[in-house]
Structure formats: structure tokens, C-alpha cells
Design a protein around this motif. Structure first.
Motif, PDB file in Angstrom:
ATOM      1  N   TYR A   1     -17.064  -6.474   7.527  1.00  0.00           N
ATOM      2  CA  TYR A   1     -17.275  -5.182   8.200  1.00  0.00           C
ATOM      3  C   TYR A   1     -18.273  -4.294   7.461  1.00  0.00           C
ATOM      4  O   TYR A   1     -18.800  -3.346   8.019  1.00  0.00           O
ATOM      5  CB  TYR A   1     -15.935  -4.448   8.386  1.00  0.00           C
ATOM      6  CG  TYR A   1     -15.318  -3.969   7.082  1.00  0.00           C
ATOM      7  CD1 TYR A   1     -15.578  -2.693   6.584  1.00  0.00           C
ATOM      8  CD2 TYR A   1     -14.494  -4.807   6.334  1.00  0.00           C
ATOM      9  CE1 TYR A   1     -15.030  -2.267   5.380  1.00  0.00           C
ATOM     10  CE2 TYR A   1     -13.957  -4.399   5.136  1.00  0.00           C
ATOM     11  CZ  TYR A   1     -14.222  -3.128   4.662  1.00  0.00           C
ATOM     12  OH  TYR A   1     -13.695  -2.699   3.461  1.00  0.00           O
TER      13      TYR A   1
ATOM     14  N   GLY B   1     -13.881  -7.429   3.546  1.00  0.00           N
ATOM     15  CA  GLY B   1     -15.001  -6.788   2.874  1.00  0.00           C
ATOM     16  C   GLY B   1     -15.810  -7.681   1.949  1.00  0.00           C
ATOM     17  O   GLY B   1     -16.705  -7.192   1.262  1.00  0.00           O
TER      18      GLY B   1
ATOM     19  N   ARG C   1       0.830  -1.221   0.000  1.00  0.00           N
ATOM     20  CA  ARG C   1       0.000   0.000   0.000  1.00  0.00           C
ATOM     21  C   ARG C   1       0.857   1.261   0.000  1.00  0.00           C
ATOM     22  O   ARG C   1       0.483   2.282  -0.563  1.00  0.00           O
ATOM     23  CB  ARG C   1      -0.890   0.010   1.246  1.00  0.00           C
ATOM     24  CG  ARG C   1      -2.051  -0.940   1.132  1.00  0.00           C
ATOM     25  CD  ARG C   1      -3.259  -0.236   0.584  1.00  0.00           C
ATOM     26  NE  ARG C   1      -4.076  -1.193  -0.131  1.00  0.00           N
ATOM     27  CZ  ARG C   1      -5.263  -0.931  -0.657  1.00  0.00           C
ATOM     28  NH1 ARG C   1      -5.790   0.272  -0.541  1.00  0.00           N
ATOM     29  NH2 ARG C   1      -5.918  -1.835  -1.316  1.00  0.00           N
TER      30      ARG C   1
ATOM     31  N   TYR D   1      -1.353   0.605  12.658  1.00  0.00           N
ATOM     32  CA  TYR D   1      -0.196   0.595  11.738  1.00  0.00           C
ATOM     33  C   TYR D   1      -0.574   1.042  10.325  1.00  0.00           C
ATOM     34  O   TYR D   1       0.233   0.972   9.401  1.00  0.00           O
ATOM     35  CB  TYR D   1       0.467  -0.788  11.734  1.00  0.00           C
ATOM     36  CG  TYR D   1      -0.330  -1.869  11.059  1.00  0.00           C
ATOM     37  CD1 TYR D   1      -1.430  -2.446  11.682  1.00  0.00           C
ATOM     38  CD2 TYR D   1       0.003  -2.315   9.788  1.00  0.00           C
ATOM     39  CE1 TYR D   1      -2.172  -3.429  11.050  1.00  0.00           C
ATOM     40  CE2 TYR D   1      -0.734  -3.298   9.152  1.00  0.00           C
ATOM     41  CZ  TYR D   1      -1.812  -3.850   9.789  1.00  0.00           C
ATOM     42  OH  TYR D   1      -2.553  -4.823   9.153  1.00  0.00           O
TER      43      TYR D   1
ATOM     44  N   LEU E   1       7.204   0.482   9.957  1.00  0.00           N
ATOM     45  CA  LEU E   1       8.442  -0.287   9.768  1.00  0.00           C
ATOM     46  C   LEU E   1       9.461   0.465   8.917  1.00  0.00           C
ATOM     47  O   LEU E   1      10.646   0.495   9.220  1.00  0.00           O
ATOM     48  CB  LEU E   1       8.102  -1.649   9.125  1.00  0.00           C
ATOM     49  CG  LEU E   1       9.264  -2.581   8.794  1.00  0.00           C
ATOM     50  CD1 LEU E   1      10.151  -2.837  10.006  1.00  0.00           C
ATOM     51  CD2 LEU E   1       8.759  -3.910   8.250  1.00  0.00           C
TER      52      LEU E   1
ATOM     53  N   SER F   1       2.803   1.996  14.944  1.00  0.00           N
ATOM     54  CA  SER F   1       4.036   1.396  14.431  1.00  0.00           C
ATOM     55  C   SER F   1       4.201   1.581  12.924  1.00  0.00           C
ATOM     56  O   SER F   1       3.259   1.365  12.162  1.00  0.00           O
ATOM     57  CB  SER F   1       4.070  -0.101  14.751  1.00  0.00           C
ATOM     58  OG  SER F   1       5.329  -0.632  14.386  1.00  0.00           O
TER      59      SER F   1
ATOM     60  N   LYS G   1     -13.193 -13.265   0.435  1.00  0.00           N
ATOM     61  CA  LYS G   1     -11.978 -12.979   1.219  1.00  0.00           C
ATOM     62  C   LYS G   1     -12.055 -13.672   2.583  1.00  0.00           C
ATOM     63  O   LYS G   1     -11.064 -14.238   3.058  1.00  0.00           O
ATOM     64  CB  LYS G   1     -11.792 -11.475   1.386  1.00  0.00           C
ATOM     65  CG  LYS G   1     -11.329 -10.777   0.112  1.00  0.00           C
ATOM     66  CD  LYS G   1     -10.928  -9.332   0.364  1.00  0.00           C
ATOM     67  CE  LYS G   1     -10.392  -8.683  -0.907  1.00  0.00           C
ATOM     68  NZ  LYS G   1      -9.930  -7.308  -0.725  1.00  0.00           N
TER      69      LYS G   1
HETATM   70  N1  LIG Z   1       3.034   0.358   9.632  1.00  0.00           N
HETATM   71  C1  LIG Z   1       3.739  -0.454   8.872  1.00  0.00           C
HETATM   72  O1  LIG Z   1       4.908  -0.694   9.140  1.00  0.00           O
HETATM   73  C2  LIG Z   1       3.097  -1.083   7.685  1.00  0.00           C
HETATM   74  C3  LIG Z   1       3.806  -1.972   6.877  1.00  0.00           C
HETATM   75  C4  LIG Z   1       3.141  -2.603   5.823  1.00  0.00           C
HETATM   76  C5  LIG Z   1       1.813  -2.309   5.581  1.00  0.00           C
HETATM   77  N2  LIG Z   1       1.191  -1.395   6.383  1.00  0.00           N
HETATM   78  C6  LIG Z   1      -0.235  -1.091   6.192  1.00  0.00           C
HETATM   79  O2  LIG Z   1      -0.938  -2.300   6.260  1.00  0.00           O
HETATM   80  C7  LIG Z   1      -2.136  -2.186   5.527  1.00  0.00           C
HETATM   81  C8  LIG Z   1      -2.264  -3.381   4.616  1.00  0.00           C
HETATM   82  O3  LIG Z   1      -1.256  -3.310   3.644  1.00  0.00           O
HETATM   83  P1  LIG Z   1      -1.167  -4.387   2.482  1.00  0.00           P
HETATM   84  O4  LIG Z   1      -0.099  -3.952   1.549  1.00  0.00           O
HETATM   85  O5  LIG Z   1      -1.085  -5.724   3.093  1.00  0.00           O
HETATM   86  O6  LIG Z   1      -2.608  -4.146   1.835  1.00  0.00           O
HETATM   87  P2  LIG Z   1      -3.423  -4.879   0.705  1.00  0.00           P
HETATM   88  O7  LIG Z   1      -2.932  -6.249   0.477  1.00  0.00           O
HETATM   89  O8  LIG Z   1      -3.525  -3.958  -0.444  1.00  0.00           O
HETATM   90  O9  LIG Z   1      -4.890  -4.993   1.366  1.00  0.00           O
HETATM   91  C9  LIG Z   1      -5.589  -3.909   1.805  1.00  0.00           C
HETATM   92  C10 LIG Z   1      -7.055  -4.283   1.999  1.00  0.00           C
HETATM   93  O10 LIG Z   1      -7.608  -3.451   3.010  1.00  0.00           O
HETATM   94  C11 LIG Z   1      -8.997  -3.326   2.805  1.00  0.00           C
HETATM   95  N3  LIG Z   1      -9.369  -1.917   2.877  1.00  0.00           N
HETATM   96  C12 LIG Z   1      -8.951  -0.915   2.055  1.00  0.00           C
HETATM   97  N4  LIG Z   1      -9.494   0.251   2.428  1.00  0.00           N
HETATM   98  C13 LIG Z   1     -10.285  -0.027   3.500  1.00  0.00           C
HETATM   99  C14 LIG Z   1     -11.113   0.772   4.333  1.00  0.00           C
HETATM  100  N5  LIG Z   1     -11.234   2.087   4.141  1.00  0.00           N
HETATM  101  N6  LIG Z   1     -11.779   0.168   5.338  1.00  0.00           N
HETATM  102  C15 LIG Z   1     -11.655  -1.166   5.548  1.00  0.00           C
HETATM  103  N7  LIG Z   1     -10.878  -1.979   4.794  1.00  0.00           N
HETATM  104  C16 LIG Z   1     -10.206  -1.397   3.792  1.00  0.00           C
HETATM  105  C17 LIG Z   1      -9.312  -3.919   1.426  1.00  0.00           C
HETATM  106  O11 LIG Z   1      -9.844  -5.228   1.640  1.00  0.00           O
HETATM  107  P3  LIG Z   1     -11.413  -5.499   1.904  1.00  0.00           P
HETATM  108  O12 LIG Z   1     -11.942  -6.007   0.603  1.00  0.00           O
HETATM  109  O13 LIG Z   1     -11.404  -6.506   2.988  1.00  0.00           O
HETATM  110  O14 LIG Z   1     -12.039  -4.193   2.302  1.00  0.00           O
HETATM  111  C18 LIG Z   1      -7.932  -4.029   0.784  1.00  0.00           C
HETATM  112  O15 LIG Z   1      -7.866  -5.043  -0.193  1.00  0.00           O
HETATM  113  C19 LIG Z   1      -2.067  -0.842   4.797  1.00  0.00           C
HETATM  114  O16 LIG Z   1      -2.775   0.110   5.554  1.00  0.00           O
HETATM  115  C20 LIG Z   1      -0.595  -0.520   4.845  1.00  0.00           C
HETATM  116  O17 LIG Z   1      -0.326   0.850   4.762  1.00  0.00           O
HETATM  117  C21 LIG Z   1       1.801  -0.791   7.402  1.00  0.00           C
END
Ligand SMILES: NC(=O)c1ccc[n+]([C@@H]2O[C@H](COP(=O)([O-])OP(=O)(O)OC[C@H]3O[C@@H](n4cnc5c(N)ncnc54)[C@H](OP(=O)(O)O)[C@@H]3O)[C@@H](O)[C@H]2O)c1
Length: 336
Positions: free
Chosen positions: A196, A177, A45, A242, A270, A268, A181
Motif C-alpha cells: 500500500y 507495507g 495492538r 475493526y 471483540l 466490530s 511481509k
Molecule cells: N475490533 C477488534 O475486535 C479487534 C481485535 C483485535 C485486533 N484489532 C485490530 O486489528 C489490527 C491488527 O492488530 P494486530 O494485533 O494483529 O496487529 P499487528 O500484528 O501489530 O500488525 C499491525 C500491522 O499493521 C500495519 N500498520 C500499522 N499502522 C498502519 C497504518 N497507519 N496504515 C497501514 N498499515 C498500518 C503494520 O504493518 P505494515 O508493515 O504492513 O504496514 C503493522 O505491523 C489493529 O488495528 C487492532 O487494533 C481489532
């Protein structure tokens, strides 16, 4: 092409169509870095935010998108030889630069590819799995028997977190969603899952836990889920924030509800952590989780690959993620 390579690039921030393949300078490994010839990379993302101009790479990191890669070792910077051999298959956690033919990686951010695993699977491991491992163990301090609510359960991070919960002896429950899934998350080990968009996950999580509540919440959604999160958080629960896909702007009495539960909010990221922290995380993950990716053990971990796109189709890959269509990781195959 001597000293040059192909990489995904954008000149101005914007939509997926702004991405194109450009010939750029091949990286030269600095002190303590290993040069890797990349065979596969994967999307996160953060790449979408970076492409929109909303997430700059940390200081010193490559401008090229891509937080992870899998390939082979081809060279060493000063002081980096002696640990890996030329030709070793490796996967890497990166602050950027992964969507390219070569990337230079600090020694401590490399891991061996589990034997028999394809590079298109290995590329799906570093960012999502290290994030999930870090959130569960270093930040959320999950204990055996605890219940963990994982939002976006079918995401790259979610599909890793479900499996790592099971490995830790904790009980994962998820939100997602769509029923498709949710079905996949169940196969991966989720004890329960709630849509949700259609169900009140706060009430459902309380029912599932006999009104005790969940001990840890892995939350990448934020504002849209905050009330239900607090509704179903156990006393002394840890709410790990996160990501903010559902916004960070909260209006309401969050603090008093948190206080009555004696709850903690832990944030958090990364990517912005120090090289030392990342090296320690990579070491802990390599010792405690990586062996379970090899077949034959009592618990089998598997990276979930949603789809594989050739690098020149990167705009389509970004569009798929932006449309929330993926379950697990979107992988990029890099031209050799
Ligand atoms: N803090 C860190 O270190 C860190 C590191 C890596 C990733 N992240 C975060 O982790 C999250 C997941 O990343 P990823 O790359 O694994 O994502 P991903 O595979 O693209 O999956 C994200 C999923 O989240 C759901 N979503 C999107 N917008 C939403 C909303 N407004 N409300 C509820 N659900 C929503 C969607 O699935 P549904 O069909 O289920 O809605 C989407 O397919 C992102 O927010 C990313 O920024 C953070």
C-alpha cells in the motif's frame, strides 16, 4: 509468594519503557471462572493503546495488560468444576490480565490446546484468530467463492484471516507495507498482495477481480484507505471496520460513494462484547476451525509466531510491535 504473582505493569500511561514486572495479588476465580497458570501470552495492538492510556479495560476486567494466554488449569471458582481437570492444557480469550503468571477466565472463554502444540504457539491463537473468525463469519458473513481484501495482511489478525478465508473457500487478497511481509502472506494463501506504500491497491484489486471488486474488506486502517476501499468494493459489498490505525477522521463524500455501491459499513470490537457472545464465538471457533490446527487434515491452520520474548523483556516486545516490525504474533514467555 503465596497469594502473589508476577505481572506486567505500568504506573503511568506512556511508552514501552513504562512497563515493568511487579508482584501483585494472584486472582481468585469468581463464580463460573477457571484459574489458569499461564505459560505464554501474546501482544495485541490494544495493549499498546492501553499502555498509552487510550484504551481502558472493560468494567470488571483486570487492569493488567494481555488479551490472551495459554497454560494449564489449576483451580476452579464456584460452579466451574466438572468441565476441565487440573493440569489440562488450555488457551483463553481474555478482557485483560494475560501478561501475568495466573489469570482467572470465564469458563466459556477457554479452549483446549491442540495436541502437540507448544504453549508459545497456542498463546498466539485466541485474540487474533477469534477476531478474524468473527469478522469473516459473524460480521462479514463471507460466502464460498467471495473475494476478501485483508489490510495489514501480515499482522496477527491478518495472518489468521488469510488462512480462515481459505478454509471458508473464499479468496483472500492483502495489503502490507513491505515485500517481505507480502511474501509471507502469499505462503499462507493470499491470492494477491499489494504494497500500500508503493501501489494503488484500489486499482490493483479491481484489476485482480476483473473490475468486479471485492466482496468483503477487513479494514483495521480506516481514514487513509477509505477512498481506495470504496473504489474496489463490489456492489452490495461489506466493509468491516475493526481498527483505525490510519485514523478515523474522514473528509469527503463517503456516503454517496457507499450508497451507489449499495455497500455496508460494519463496525466490530471483540473486547467489549458480552461473556455470552464470547462463549458462543469460542464454541463456534472450537467446532469449525480448531480441528484444522492438528496435523494430518486436508487444510492445515497454523498460528504465525513472529518472536518470543521473556516477560521481563516486555518493553522490547512492545517496541517491536509499535515499530510495525512483526509478521504474525509477538509472544511472551511467562516465568514459572
Ligand atoms: N475490533 C477488534 O475486535 C479487534 C481485535 C483485535 C485486533 N484489532 C485490530 O486489528 C489490527 C491488527 O492488530 P494486530 O494485533 O494483529 O496487529 P499487528 O500484528 O501489530 O500488525 C499491525 C500491522 O499493521 C500495519 N500498520 C500499522 N499502522 C498502519 C497504518 N497507519 N496504515 C497501514 N498499515 C498500518 C503494520 O504493518 P505494515 O508493515 O504492513 O504496514 C503493522 O505491523 C489493529 O488495528 C487492532 O487494533 C481489532
Amino acid at each position: 509468594m503465596e497469594g502473589k504473582m508476577l505481572a506486567a505493569y505500568f504506573d503511568v500511561p506512556g511508552g514501552p519503557e513504562n512497563l515493568y514486572i511487579k508482584e501483585v495479588a494472584k486472582p481468585v476465580p469468581k463464580e463460573g471462572e477457571v484459574l489458569v497458570k499461564v505459560q505464554a501470552s501474546a501482544l495485541n495492538r490494544a495493549d499498546l493503546l492501553q499502555r498509552r492510556g487510550k484504551y481502558s479495560p472493560p468494567p470488571g476486567a483486570s487492569e493488567i495488560v494481555g488479551l490472551e494466554a495459554a497454560g494449564t488449569v489449576v483451580g476452579f471458582g464456584p460452579g466451574a468444576d466438572g468441565f476441565w481437570k487440573v493440569g489440562d492444557p488450555v488457551m483463553a480469550l481474555l478482557p485483560g490480565g494475560g501478561n501475568a503468571q495466573y489469570v482467572s477466565v470465564p469458563l466459556g472463554q477457554l479452549m483446549p490446546i491442540p495436541s502437540g502444540m507448544k504453549t508459545t504457539e497456542a498463546a498466539a491463537i485466541p485474540e487474533a484468530w477469534l477476531t478474524a473468525f468473527q469478522l469473516l463469519h459473524l460480521v462479514g458473513k463471507v460466502q464460498k467463492g467471495e473475494t476478501v481484501l485483508i489490510h495489514a495482511g501480515a499482522s496477527g489478525v491478518g495472518t489468521a484471516a488469510i488462512q480462515l478465508c481459505r478454509l471458508a473457500g473464499a479468496v483472500p487478497i492483502v495489503t502490507a507495507g513491505s515485500s517481505e511481509k507480502l511474501q509471507i502472506t502469499k505462503k499462507l494463501g493470499a491470492a494477491a498482495g499489494f504494497n500500500y506504500k508503493e501501489e494503488d491497491f484500489g486499482t490493483k484489486c479491481l484489476e485482480f477481480t476483473n473490475n468486479v471488486g471485492v466482496d468483503v474488506i477487513l479494514d483495521c486502517i480506516g481514514a487513509t484507505h477509505w477512498q481506495k476501499n470504496l473504489q474496489c468494493l463490489n456492489t452490495d459489498g461489506r466493509w468491516v471496520v475493526y481498527g483505525l490505525m490510519g485514523s478515523g477522521e474522514i473528509n469527503g463524500d463517503l456516503l454517496s460513494k457507499l450508497l451507489w455501491k449499495r455497500g455496508s459499513i460494519l463496525g466490530s470490537l471483540l473486547r467489549s462484547r458480552t461473556s455470552k457472545y464470547k462463549a458462543e464465538l469460542v464454541k463456534a471457533f472450537t467446532e469449525k476451525a480448531l480441528p484444522y490446527f492438528s496435523p494430518g487434515g486436508p487444510i492445515q491452520l497454523q498460528p504465525i509466531v513472529d518472536s518470543v520474548f521473556p516477560l521481563d523483556k516486555i518493553p522490547d516486545a512492545h517496541q517491536r510491535m509499535e515499530d510495525n516490525k512483526n509478521t504474525g504474533k509477538i509472544v511472551l514467555q511467562i516465568p514459572q
